[in-house]
Design an enzyme around this catalytic site. Structure first.
Site, short mmCIF file in Angstrom:
data_model
loop_
_atom_site.label_atom_id
_atom_site.label_comp_id
_atom_site.label_asym_id
_atom_site.label_seq_id
_atom_site.Cartn_x
_atom_site.Cartn_y
_atom_site.Cartn_z
N ASP A 90 0.86 -1.16 0.00
CA ASP A 90 0.00 0.00 0.00
C ASP A 90 0.91 1.22 0.00
O ASP A 90 2.05 1.17 0.44
CB ASP A 90 -0.91 -0.03 1.23
CG ASP A 90 -2.09 0.92 1.09
OD1 ASP A 90 -2.18 1.63 0.05
OD2 ASP A 90 -2.92 0.97 2.00
N GLY A 93 -0.99 6.31 1.62
CA GLY A 93 -2.02 7.36 1.59
C GLY A 93 -2.88 7.31 2.85
O GLY A 93 -3.21 8.34 3.43
N ASP A 298 -7.62 -7.10 2.68
CA ASP A 298 -6.64 -7.15 3.76
C ASP A 298 -7.24 -6.47 4.96
O ASP A 298 -8.10 -5.60 4.83
CB ASP A 298 -5.35 -6.42 3.35
CG ASP A 298 -5.55 -4.92 3.32
OD1 ASP A 298 -5.36 -4.27 4.37
OD2 ASP A 298 -5.91 -4.38 2.25
N CYS A 339 -9.84 -27.11 14.86
CA CYS A 339 -8.82 -26.34 14.13
C CYS A 339 -7.54 -27.17 13.99
O CYS A 339 -7.14 -27.86 14.92
CB CYS A 339 -8.53 -25.04 14.87
SG CYS A 339 -7.25 -24.04 14.10
N CYS A 341 -4.53 -25.82 13.37
CA CYS A 341 -3.34 -24.96 13.49
C CYS A 341 -2.41 -25.51 14.57
O CYS A 341 -2.83 -26.28 15.43
CB CYS A 341 -3.76 -23.52 13.81
SG CYS A 341 -4.00 -23.17 15.56
N CYS A 344 -3.65 -24.95 18.29
CA CYS A 344 -4.73 -25.83 18.78
C CYS A 344 -4.24 -27.27 18.95
O CYS A 344 -4.84 -28.04 19.69
CB CYS A 344 -5.94 -25.75 17.85
SG CYS A 344 -6.78 -24.15 17.97
N HIS A 370 -3.37 -18.99 15.10
CA HIS A 370 -4.73 -19.54 15.12
C HIS A 370 -5.69 -18.66 14.31
O HIS A 370 -6.47 -19.17 13.48
CB HIS A 370 -5.25 -19.70 16.55
CG HIS A 370 -6.72 -20.02 16.58
ND1 HIS A 370 -7.20 -21.28 16.30
CD2 HIS A 370 -7.80 -19.22 16.75
CE1 HIS A 370 -8.53 -21.24 16.32
NE2 HIS A 370 -8.92 -20.01 16.59
ZN LIG Z 1 -6.24 -23.12 15.96
#
Ligand SMILES: [Zn+2]
Length: 402
Positions: A90, A93, A298, A339, A341, A344, A370
């Site tokens: 970006d 601005g 984003d 989850c 990840c 977890c 996570h």
């Molecule tokens: Zn997780």
């Protein structure tokens, strides 16, 4: 380059692929915010491991530290940071805006869109003093007080040196509290700046000294929450010859305002180019934006929320829980048993609460991973739903409308 792979018959949603010199991105996609060439608390390899495909950094921040020449000397953002996948920058601005007009009005972009949202922390990382003119934006660095001038041309040069795959031109963000006349004048200036940025970009296109010879320049649409201005910005920016588009600036004061702004803009853009929505990342907003034809978005909120103790859990109120809550003191379950990840897989809510309360550094990485994994899985589901043309059903299953 953008390739559309499938399109919904019921909404504007589409499935696609963003092709860059550093790989492709399956869209719709969440773009993780790496303001200073780093997603706070998480290193590049771990980002890829949780399924992220693209990052957005900020030219304003990297210009102040470490400086674009340093980044260029180390191979551009990719060589510098170790993130090998697609990247965006970006322009800054928004940062110029955030303590210019935003400070003047006592609001930030997000704060004014979603009042009461805990993620809408006031931004204090922009310049303390800003002056805007037709030439560009003059400001004083918050780092060392030095004076800087951003022009459409100088920002393109900075971004050429940083070397992201997709770069955004300097624009003037207006606050939701600006009236029609001011918003119109700022939009017109943003359009003139866009033409200057495009000319500068083309002039520098063949310079082999820049780290990434395959950059694309996206145009930014402005116009606040005014229908006539948004339609005009869509037409003017849409016809300029940009490689893709970003929808910027104020999106009004409510989620319905955001929906309307997208309805006024996205259908008017060339269908063969990508559309990015700047600074939006609430779950409900992702559904609404995808349904209106947005390809990427984003938002710093999911990672900032994680650092503040707020982690995603489907089915919880607003699909999140607050780890500091006393209810989790002896809770030996992971944040989300479903989850996959790394957090977890290993950590209980009780342990994370302890880490969060004591400010242990590992907490920031674990909570961030996570929340990012939650989003990449959600986007997997969204893409699957778009492919089957069942996005409304998926949104309804999450408790949202499109
Ligand atoms: Zn997780």
């Amino acid at each position: 380059m953008f390739r559309e792979l499938a399109r919904s018959q019921r909404t504007e949603a589409r499935l696609g692929e963003l092709l860059t010199a550093h790989g492709s991105v399956r869209t719709p996609a969440f773009v993780a915010v790496a303001t200073r060439a780093s997603v706070k608390a998480v290193e590049a390899d771990a980002l890829a491991a949780v399924g992220l495909e693209i990052l957005i950094s900020n030219a304003y921040h990297l210009h102040l530290r470490p400086g674009e020449d340093t980044v260029a000397a180390l191979g551009g953002l990719h060589g510098f940071s170790g993130w090998r996948g697609p990247t965006m920058t970006d322009s800054g601005g928004f940062q110029v805006f955030s303590l210019g007009a935003g400070k003047e009005h006592g609001v930030g972009k997000v704060a004014s869109i979603f009042p009461g949202d805990e993620s809408a922390a006031p931004r204090v990382d922009g310049p303390r003093l800003v002056r805007l003119s037709e030439h560009g934006a003059w400001f004083r660095s918050v780092v060392d007080g030095s004076e800087h001038t951003f022009t459409p041309e100088s920002v393109v040069t900075i971004e050429r040196k940083l070397g992201a795959d997709i770069i955004l031109p300097l624009d003037e963000c207006t606050s939701p509290l600006h009236d029609h006349a001011y918003t119109q004048a700022a939009m017109a200036r943003t359009h003139r700046w866009a033409a200057r940025a495009l000319a500068a970009f083309r002039l520098l296109a063949d310079d082999p000294t820049f780290p990434n010879p395959h950059q694309e320049l996206f145009g930014i649409l402005q116009g606040g929450a005014f229908e006539d201005l948004r339609r005009e910005s869509t037409r003017v920016i849409g016809e300029m010859g940009f490689d893709g588009f970003a929808i910027g600036g104020s999106l009004g004061r409510s989620k319905d305002d955001m929906r309307r702004v997208l309805d006024w803009t996205v259908p008017g853009l060339p269908a063969d180019k990508a559309r990015h929505l700047l600074g939006i990342g609430e779950i409900e907003d992702l559904f609404a934006a995808v349904a209106r034809g947005v390809d990427t978005f984003d938002c710093a909120a999911p990672t900032r929320m994680a650092r503040n103790g707020s982690v995603f859990l489907r089915g919880a109120p607003r699909h999140r829980i607050h780890l500091r809550n006393a209810a989790y003191r002896l809770d030996d379950r992971p944040i989300d048993p479903d989850c996959d990840c790394p957090t977890c897989a290993s950590a209980s809510r009780a342990y994370l609460q302890h880490l969060c309360r004591t400010g242990e550094l590992a907490y920031y990485r674990m909570a961030t991973l996570h929340n990012l994994r939650f989003l990449t899985r959600l986007l997997d589901d969204i893409r699957e739903a778009v492919a089957a043309d069942r996005l409304a059903d998926l949104a309804a299953a999450w408790g949202f409308r499109l």
